[in-house]
Design a protein around this motif. Structure first.
Motif, PDB file in Angstrom:
ATOM      1  N   HIS A   1       0.085  10.156   9.125  1.00  0.00           N
ATOM      2  CA  HIS A   1      -0.255   8.739   9.236  1.00  0.00           C
ATOM      3  C   HIS A   1       0.066   7.966   7.962  1.00  0.00           C
ATOM      4  O   HIS A   1       0.090   8.522   6.861  1.00  0.00           O
TER       5      HIS A   1
ATOM      6  N   THR B   1     -18.557   8.558  -6.280  1.00  0.00           N
ATOM      7  CA  THR B   1     -18.546   8.599  -4.811  1.00  0.00           C
ATOM      8  C   THR B   1     -19.408   7.452  -4.322  1.00  0.00           C
ATOM      9  O   THR B   1     -20.427   7.116  -4.925  1.00  0.00           O
TER      10      THR B   1
ATOM     11  N   SER C   1      -1.552  14.608   8.054  1.00  0.00           N
ATOM     12  CA  SER C   1      -1.085  13.662   7.024  1.00  0.00           C
ATOM     13  C   SER C   1       0.184  12.914   7.441  1.00  0.00           C
ATOM     14  O   SER C   1       0.922  12.424   6.599  1.00  0.00           O
TER      15      SER C   1
ATOM     16  N   ALA D   1       3.669   9.442  -3.051  1.00  0.00           N
ATOM     17  CA  ALA D   1       3.518   9.724  -1.620  1.00  0.00           C
ATOM     18  C   ALA D   1       4.436  10.890  -1.278  1.00  0.00           C
ATOM     19  O   ALA D   1       5.378  11.202  -2.021  1.00  0.00           O
TER      20      ALA D   1
ATOM     21  N   SER E   1      -2.221   6.698   2.023  1.00  0.00           N
ATOM     22  CA  SER E   1      -3.539   6.988   2.612  1.00  0.00           C
ATOM     23  C   SER E   1      -4.270   5.687   2.924  1.00  0.00           C
ATOM     24  O   SER E   1      -3.826   4.601   2.531  1.00  0.00           O
ATOM     25  N   GLY E   2      -5.385   5.802   3.626  1.00  0.00           N
ATOM     26  CA  GLY E   2      -6.216   4.623   3.850  1.00  0.00           C
ATOM     27  C   GLY E   2      -6.571   3.976   2.522  1.00  0.00           C
ATOM     28  O   GLY E   2      -6.439   2.759   2.329  1.00  0.00           O
ATOM     29  N   ILE E   3      -7.014   4.805   1.571  1.00  0.00           N
ATOM     30  CA  ILE E   3      -7.357   4.301   0.240  1.00  0.00           C
ATOM     31  C   ILE E   3      -6.122   3.692  -0.433  1.00  0.00           C
ATOM     32  O   ILE E   3      -6.176   2.588  -0.982  1.00  0.00           O
TER      33      ILE E   3
ATOM     34  N   MET F   1      -6.667  13.741  -6.073  1.00  0.00           N
ATOM     35  CA  MET F   1      -6.291  15.153  -6.055  1.00  0.00           C
ATOM     36  C   MET F   1      -7.172  16.026  -6.944  1.00  0.00           C
ATOM     37  O   MET F   1      -7.636  17.083  -6.538  1.00  0.00           O
TER      38      MET F   1
ATOM     39  N   GLY G   1      -1.711   4.699   6.429  1.00  0.00           N
ATOM     40  CA  GLY G   1      -2.825   3.760   6.605  1.00  0.00           C
ATOM     41  C   GLY G   1      -3.993   4.423   7.311  1.00  0.00           C
ATOM     42  O   GLY G   1      -4.279   5.587   7.088  1.00  0.00           O
TER      43      GLY G   1
ATOM     44  N   MET H   1     -14.030  16.298   5.867  1.00  0.00           N
ATOM     45  CA  MET H   1     -14.736  17.255   5.007  1.00  0.00           C
ATOM     46  C   MET H   1     -16.143  17.527   5.540  1.00  0.00           C
ATOM     47  O   MET H   1     -16.625  18.656   5.485  1.00  0.00           O
TER      48      MET H   1
ATOM     49  N   TYR I   1       6.413  12.617  -4.648  1.00  0.00           N
ATOM     50  CA  TYR I   1       5.955  13.664  -5.572  1.00  0.00           C
ATOM     51  C   TYR I   1       6.512  15.037  -5.201  1.00  0.00           C
ATOM     52  O   TYR I   1       6.429  15.975  -5.980  1.00  0.00           O
ATOM     53  N   ARG I   2       7.085  15.152  -3.998  1.00  0.00           N
ATOM     54  CA  ARG I   2       7.654  16.452  -3.606  1.00  0.00           C
ATOM     55  C   ARG I   2       9.015  16.694  -4.266  1.00  0.00           C
ATOM     56  O   ARG I   2       9.438  17.832  -4.413  1.00  0.00           O
TER      57      ARG I   2
ATOM     58  N   MET J   1      -5.151  13.062  11.254  1.00  0.00           N
ATOM     59  CA  MET J   1      -5.450  12.868   9.826  1.00  0.00           C
ATOM     60  C   MET J   1      -5.090  14.116   9.027  1.00  0.00           C
ATOM     61  O   MET J   1      -4.503  14.027   7.953  1.00  0.00           O
TER      62      MET J   1
ATOM     63  N   ILE K   1     -11.597   9.901  -7.559  1.00  0.00           N
ATOM     64  CA  ILE K   1     -12.419   9.633  -6.369  1.00  0.00           C
ATOM     65  C   ILE K   1     -12.268  10.702  -5.291  1.00  0.00           C
ATOM     66  O   ILE K   1     -12.945  10.648  -4.270  1.00  0.00           O
TER      67      ILE K   1
ATOM     68  N   GLU L   1     -14.873   1.172   4.384  1.00  0.00           N
ATOM     69  CA  GLU L   1     -14.884   2.349   3.506  1.00  0.00           C
ATOM     70  C   GLU L   1     -13.835   2.239   2.392  1.00  0.00           C
ATOM     71  O   GLU L   1     -14.132   2.470   1.225  1.00  0.00           O
TER      72      GLU L   1
END
Ligand SMILES: NC(=O)c1ccc[n+]([C@@H]2O[C@H](COP(=O)([O-])OP(=O)(O)OC[C@H]3O[C@@H](n4cnc5c(N)ncnc54)[C@H](OP(=O)(O)O)[C@@H]3O)[C@@H](O)[C@H]2O)c1
Length: 325
Positions: free
Chosen positions: A317, A263, A315, A171, A150-152, A216, A319, A45, A191-192, A312, A237, A122
């Motif tokens: 990945h 944040t 999407s 996911a 995701s990483g998070i 989201m 992790g 971003m 979710y798709r 990244m 977040i 992070e």
């Protein structure tokens, strides 16, 4: 030193290797010779020009690193040259050297490769402060994490499951769902193909979950509120689906819901230092025994930061992605 500069707002191609002067630590800071830097969605971003660094932060992207302390600024007694650390920073990580507040450094966990340690700060700081502090997730409670791969998400799943919570995630593919379940999620929802509100209701006997960690925003807001149990907390977040939404406020009243968010980046060194202390006490033993680990999907050399950002944004990945030096 070599650093990666954002030449102008734009696509991954604007990430440009350049020569920059080495930073110097001021009082309370350490200079780190960077072995690896984690890549995070906020870097993407920032590169696009929609998430500028806070005042005083480096314009070089990169919110986390691991490496070796080169030397320390005035007043720093807890670290010295040669120590292996990982650090949360407000920018400057995509470089051969960077400075970090001493309070935001943690030792590379015993037995862990330094490159993997760059993938910790992070997401572990973010998950700790939002899931356990702000969201007050307790043992036996049920949590839903969006973006489970995701990483998070991969961090949240492991920490929450290890601390005795029951974890559900969303996911975007069956492969990602299975990976999330291997990390400790009781059920991952694609979710798709499945409506997550319906799935959560079914999994919880109609009750809903106690906590949702959402990246989201947008039209997920109303759906999240419908998926929460009485007394449930929604912690926002990320806003990948949009920053505006309309809700029926009666949803908050009837089930006594809490809507909050945060944040990490603009918070003070003192606040980040307090999170670091909690992590050292509560999470470092889990990292050192291997019960919890940073999930590193792929490494790229620093000069291929553009490729790392392309991955990244695809999407693909599961992790974290790290840059190595
Ligand atoms: N507030 C804070 O302090 C803080 C700190 C760090 C990160 N964050 C936020 O946390 C989020 C995750 O960051 P990260 O570094 O872990 O990123 P990441 O690894 O790139 O994860 C983002 C995930 O979002 C999912 N996704 C992408 N586009 C989507 C879409 N259109 N609809 C639904 N899901 C989508 C992707 O998985 P699928 O295949 O499942 O879609 C992807 O795994 C970001 O929003 C970031 O800004 C916030």
């Amino acid at each position: 030193m070599i650093a990666i500069e954002i030449a102008r707002a734009g696509g991954p191609e604007v990430l440009t290797p350049v020569e920059r002067p080495m930073p110097e630590p001021v009082a309370g800071e350490v200079l780190i010779r960077v072995a690896a830097a984690g890549v995070n969605r906020p870097d993407v971003m920032q590169r696009r020009g929609v998430y500028p660094p806070p005042p005083g932060a480096s314009d070089i992207p990169g919110l986390e690193v691991a490496g070796t302390v080169e030397h320390v600024g005035a007043g720093v007694s807890e670290w010295r040259g040669g120590d292996r650390v990982c650090a949360l920073i407000s920018g400057g990580g995509y470089a051969e050297y960077c400075v970090a507040p001493a309070a935001q450094c943690l030792p590379v966990p015993e037995g862990m490769e330094v490159v993997d340690a760059a993938a910790i700060p992070e997401t572990f700081f973010t998950v700790w402060t939002n899931v356990f502090d702000r969201g007050a997730l307790g043992e036996g409670e049920r949590a839903l994490f969006h973006g489970g791969s995701s990483g998070i998400g991969t961090t949240a799943i492991q920490l929450a499951a290890t601390r005795g919570a029951r974890v559900y995630v969303t996911a975007g593919s069956d492969e990602k769902c299975r990976a999330c379940e291997r990390l400790g999620a009781e059920r991952a929802i694609n979710y798709r193909s499945v409506d997550f509100v319906e799935a959560v209701k079914e999994l919880t006997g109609g009750a809903g979950v106690d906590l949702i960690l959402d990246i989201m925003g947008g039209d997920y807001l109303d759906r999240n509120l419908r998926a929460l149990a009485i007394g449930g907390r929604l912690v926002q977040i990320g806003l990948m689906g949009g920053s505006e939404a309309t809700i029926d406020l009666r949803r908050l009243l009837g089930r006594r819901l809490t809507l909050t968010g945060s944040t990490l980046r603009p918070r003070s060194v003192e606040e980040k230092g307090a999170i670091a202390e909690a992590l050292l006490r509560e999470v470092w033993p889990l990292l050192e025994t291997g019960r919890v680990r940073p999930i590193v999907y792929r490494r790229f050399p620093l000069t291929q930061a553009s490729e790392a950002h392309r991955l990244m944004e695809s999407s693909e990945h599961i992790g974290k992605i790290v840059l190595t030096i």
